[in-house]
Motif scaffolding. Structure first.
Motif, PDB file in Angstrom:
ATOM      1  N   UNK A  85      -3.639   1.250 -48.139  1.00 29.84           N
ATOM      2  CA  UNK A  85      -3.756  -0.125 -47.674  1.00 29.84           C
ATOM      3  C   UNK A  85      -2.394  -0.793 -47.570  1.00 29.84           C
ATOM      4  N   UNK A  86      -1.993  -1.150 -46.355  1.00 26.53           N
ATOM      5  CA  UNK A  86      -0.751  -1.879 -46.147  1.00 26.53           C
ATOM      6  C   UNK A  86      -1.043  -3.215 -45.482  1.00 26.53           C
ATOM      7  N   UNK A  87      -0.262  -4.228 -45.825  1.00 22.75           N
ATOM      8  CA  UNK A  87      -0.492  -5.568 -45.269  1.00 22.75           C
ATOM      9  C   UNK A  87       0.838  -6.190 -44.832  1.00 22.75           C
ATOM     10  N   UNK A  88       1.559  -5.480 -43.959  1.00 25.69           N
ATOM     11  CA  UNK A  88       2.895  -5.950 -43.593  1.00 25.69           C
ATOM     12  C   UNK A  88       3.117  -6.151 -42.095  1.00 25.69           C
ATOM     13  N   UNK A  89       2.085  -6.013 -41.280  1.00 19.65           N
ATOM     14  CA  UNK A  89       2.259  -6.134 -39.836  1.00 19.65           C
ATOM     15  C   UNK A  89       1.142  -6.987 -39.243  1.00 19.65           C
ATOM     16  N   UNK A  90       1.491  -7.956 -38.382  1.00 23.07           N
ATOM     17  CA  UNK A  90       2.830  -8.411 -37.975  1.00 23.07           C
ATOM     18  C   UNK A  90       3.529  -9.183 -39.087  1.00 23.07           C
ATOM     19  N   UNK A 132      -3.826  -8.871 -42.206  1.00 25.95           N
ATOM     20  CA  UNK A 132      -4.785  -8.505 -43.246  1.00 25.95           C
ATOM     21  C   UNK A 132      -5.564  -7.238 -42.917  1.00 25.95           C
ATOM     22  N   UNK A 133      -5.573  -6.807 -41.633  1.00 26.95           N
ATOM     23  CA  UNK A 133      -6.384  -5.631 -41.287  1.00 26.95           C
ATOM     24  C   UNK A 133      -5.637  -4.543 -40.523  1.00 26.95           C
ATOM     25  N   UNK A 134      -4.392  -4.777 -40.123  1.00 24.38           N
ATOM     26  CA  UNK A 134      -3.671  -3.765 -39.343  1.00 24.38           C
ATOM     27  C   UNK A 134      -3.243  -2.570 -40.189  1.00 24.38           C
ATOM     28  N   UNK A 135      -3.174  -2.753 -41.496  1.00 23.45           N
ATOM     29  CA  UNK A 135      -2.949  -1.628 -42.406  1.00 23.45           C
ATOM     30  C   UNK A 135      -1.609  -0.922 -42.168  1.00 23.45           C
ATOM     31  N   UNK A 136      -0.534  -1.705 -42.093  1.00 28.79           N
ATOM     32  CA  UNK A 136       0.812  -1.163 -41.921  1.00 28.79           C
ATOM     33  C   UNK A 136       1.647  -1.463 -43.162  1.00 28.79           C
ATOM     34  N   UNK A 137       2.506  -0.501 -43.522  1.00 28.81           N
ATOM     35  CA  UNK A 137       3.328  -0.646 -44.718  1.00 28.81           C
ATOM     36  C   UNK A 137       4.612  -1.425 -44.453  1.00 28.81           C
ATOM     37  N   UNK A 138       5.153  -1.991 -45.514  1.00 27.49           N
ATOM     38  CA  UNK A 138       6.498  -2.553 -45.498  1.00 27.49           C
ATOM     39  C   UNK A 138       7.497  -1.413 -45.697  1.00 27.49           C
TER      40      UNK A 138
END
Length: 249
Positions: free
Chosen positions: A158-163, A127-133
């Motif tokens: 805003x990305x929510x794909x990691x981990x 929810x907070x790492x901000x990584x894209x799919x």
């Protein structure tokens, strides 16, 4: 030697926290993870692997909405993991009510806490790492530039794909290895195989759908293992004969 006595011997040895235990279960796995994560970053394996999967589907994520990948494995795998957790909760509640199962209460409590904690931790980090799919990234059908794991992210994106949260539905069951290590050690490798098999199946399917890069699954695996190990050390390691489970009957 009776199985309970074998468990007692194993737990007594674990209670002394031999260096070999932590070397096998913490040091070597941690070093392997660091080496793998570094290789993924240095050699840009995430994008190389995603490109192969993307091109193999005709430069599109054609499996993103397929029945097998989306409904059976993506959704079904998550429901299977939830169902397994609820079944474990039911067994724990039964053990609370039946005195002859009293010795199983603490190991089952460990299994419930370890699986839930690992999955929730991965979800919270996501929810907070901000990584894209991959499907959000330029070159893979998306519109955003690719940023590596340790690269600075532009403001307002805003990305929510990691981990990988879905893969953690399988990897959280790595706790089975430690559950069986404390109760029925001969089954610990079976527990490990089940967790890794389910995690790899869900994780690879998500990669095929464009939902995750390879490193997302690697980090989920590492997080789930460390949570399971940490709670094992806190809750199960070195329990006395009185705390050793008897056979379920």
């Amino acid at each position: 030697m009776p199985s309970d006595a074998l468990v007692h011997v194993g737990l007594a040895a674990a209670g002394r926290a031999p260096a070999g235990f932590y070397r096998r279960h913490l040091l070597w796995p941690l070093l392997a993870f660091i080496a793998a994560a570094a290789a993924l970053e240095v050699f840009d394996i995430d994008r190389a692997w995603a490109s192969r999967l993307y091109l193999a589907q005709g430069s599109d994520w054609t499996l993103r909405s397929s029945f097998v990948a989306d409904t059976v494995i993506h959704t079904g795998g998550r429901l299977l993991a939830i169902s397994a957790w609820l079944a474990t909760l039911t067994i724990w509640i039964v053990a609370l009510r039946r005195e002859h199962l009293a010795s199983w209460r603490w190991p089952l409590a460990y299994l419930l806490l370890a699986t839930a904690s690992a999955a929730l931790l991965v979800g919270w980090m996501k929810s907070w790492t901000n990584m894209d799919c991959p499907w959000d990234v330029l070159g893979y059908g998306g519109t955003r530039p690719y940023h590596g794991l340790f690269a600075a992210r532009p403001a307002g994106v805003r990305g929510t794909c990691f981990p990988a949260a879905h893969a953690s539905a399988g990897y959280c069951w790595l706790a089975l290895y430690f559950f069986f290590l404390a109760t029925r050690p001969r089954f610990r490798w079976l527990g490990l195989a089940v967790a890794i098999g389910l995690g790899v199946l869900i994780g690879f399917t998500q990669q095929l759908r464009g939902a995750h890069f390879f490193s997302h699954d690697l980090w989920s695996l590492a997080i789930c293992w460390l949570v399971a190990l940490g709670l094992y050390a806190a809750m199960l390691q070195g329990r006395t004969q009185a705390g050793c489970p008897r056979r379920l009957r």
